[in-house]
Design an enzyme around this catalytic site. Structure first.
Site: not given
Ligand code: BG6
Length: 470
Positions: A171, A363
């Site tokens: 990201e 993701e």
């Molecule tokens: C993404 C990141 O922004 O979102 C991850 O690459 C992160 O590291 C994921 O865990 C989910 O966000 P969060 O803050 O709910 O863990």
């Protein structure tokens, strides 16, 4: 009938700092995450403090064999993971790497191989060495490019026969929005100018290009990708003011994909920089490094964002790091984040139309509270139908994008095993298909339990998408 191509890479994604734990074992140095007990939702601490759940994570460092075996049981073809920079170069400044750190990832990759899982490795996922943050201001400083390149070169050489697919930065666009999370910059974001934020992002972009160039020398068969946090920006109304505003906001993200895909800053850079009073230093050497473009584009997709030039009449919605306005046409999660599966199809088409590079959804997931039911024998049952629905609906939209003609070659569900969240460092914001008994106060046995979604995903992978509820 499933539209997913044969060989589609199904799997899950994690990041070292959110699951490994063992923050000070076998020579590991402190990373900036080790002093972020509340993620970006609270202050950094003076040193590692017990309330920081990441220090122990879910203890993947000692349990990787059991975890990768569970991934294999679900049928994973790919496991997206990251290497902790501080296991390899504890302060970032050493000239020789830490052998114990390198040996750990050898074991992880060997275990993946044993189960026929391809590792997809992110070199930097939100965790530069704390020393570099304190001493140089992390990515604000140009010297980071060489520190990072040294680390990347060492690991790419070491694992050149074990890993083929790499991602340079997780990201990468987050640095501008959250300089601490994305860039390891300890100066409060309010005290940084836009020029500083973009200079830091520029250093990362240059480092990404340089590492891509080095990768090709180390092993010409390597495939290198970028990774950008992506949300389609919807205009709140058909007022042209809103449409153009949403377009400009979208460009702030596409900017990062564009540099990686074409080797140059996009045509709208001048306007963007003028509007925001941004001046950055770009050398001839920087331009050369930037020209090394990626083989594929990866991105994270959690939700869409709705925008209006004048947001005052509207309610705002929550979001992981980014927020938009409340969109009346979509559902909302436990954290009040929009749930918008169609936005994923939109995003896939959006990037493919512009760059025609293969795409990989690195993701996607939804943080939710799980309520385990205790069975008579003491075991747990987790009926996470909400998670199944979320994944089903999003994966269905990938299938539709494939039908649209988009080249998507893989999907890794975020946090396939429960881990500590990035933005708020919570453990009960659960993303996984495997439940981990770790509680917000840090207690718990760390025992792993297959959730209902585990079996759902296994069937989905086995059938290459045919079992999706359509
Ligand atoms: C993404 C990141 O922004 O979102 C991850 O690459 C992160 O590291 C994921 O865990 C989910 O966000 P969060 O803050 O709910 O863990």
């Amino acid at each position: 009938m499933s539209q997913f191509p044969k060989g589609f890479l199904w799997g899950g994604a994690t990041a070292a700092n959110q699951l490994e734990g063992a923050y000070n074992e076998d020579g590991k140095g402190l990373s900036v995450q080790d002093i972020m007990p509340k993620g970006v939702m609270g202050k950094v601490s003076d040193g590692p403090v017990e309330e920081n759940l990441k220090l122990k994570g879910i203890d993947f460092y000692h349990r990787y064999e059991e975890d990768i075996k569970l991934f294999a049981e679900m049928g994973f073809k790919v496991y997206r993971m990251s290497i902790a920079w501080t296991r390899i170069f504890p302060t970032g400044e050493e000239t020789e790497p830490n052998e114990a750190g390198l040996a750990f990832y050898d074991k992880v990759f060997d275990t993946c191989k044993k189960y026929g899982i391809m590792p997809l490795v992110t070199l930097s996922h939100y965790e530069p060495p704390l020393n570099l943050s304190e001493k140089y201001g992390a990515w604000l400083d140009r010297r980071m490019i060489d520190f990072f390149a040294k680390y990347a070169e060492v690991v790419m050489n070491r694992y050149k026969n074990k890993v083929t697919h790499w991602i340079t930065f997780n990201e990468i666009n987050v640095t501008v929005f959250s300089p601490l999370l994305g860039g390891g910059i300890l100066t409060p974001k309010e005290e940084l100018t836009m020029s500083q934020k973009y200079q830091a992002a520029h250093h990362q972009l240059v480092a990404s290009g340089l590492v891509t160039k080095l990768a090709r020398k180390i092993n010409p068969a390597f495939k290198i990708g970028c990774m950008v946090a992506s949300q389609p920006r919807y205009a709140m109304t058909c007022n042209p003011d809103d449409i153009l505003y949403a377009m400009e906001q979208q460009q702030e993200t596409t900017f990062f994909v564009h540099v990686h895909a074409t080797g140059k800053y996009p045509y709208y850079t001048k306007r963007l920089f003028n509007e925001e009073n941004i001046e950055i230093e770009i050398t001839q050497e920087d331009r050369e490094h930037l020209s090394h473009t990626v083989d594929y584009i990866t991105f994270s997709y959690y939700n869409s964002r709705t925008m209006a030039k004048d947001p005052s009449p509207y309610q705002t919605a929550a979001g992981n790091i980014y927020r938009g306005l409340k969109n009346p046409y979509v559902q909302y999660s436990d954290w009040n984040y929009p749930i918008d599966p169609q936005g994923l199809r939109y995003m896939l088409n959006f990037y493919y139309e512009r760059y025609q590079l293969p795409l990989f959804v690195a993701e996607n997931g939804m943080g939710s509270y799980d309520t385990p039911i205790k069975n008579e024998d003491g075991s747990l049952t987790i009926n996470d139908d909400y998670r199944i629905d979320f994944f089903n609906d999003h994966i269905l939209q990938i299938e539709k994008a494939i039908e649209d003609g988009v080249d998507v070659f893989g999907y890794t569900a975020w946090g396939c095993i429960d881990l500590v969240s990035a933005a708020s460092a919570q453990i009960d914001k659960r993303y996984g298909m495997i439940y981990v008994d770790r509680q917000p106060d840090g207690s718990g046995t760390l025992k792993r339990t297959r959730k209902k979604s585990f079996f759902w995903y296994k069937e989905l992978i086995e059938s290459n998408g045919a079992s999706l509820k359509r």
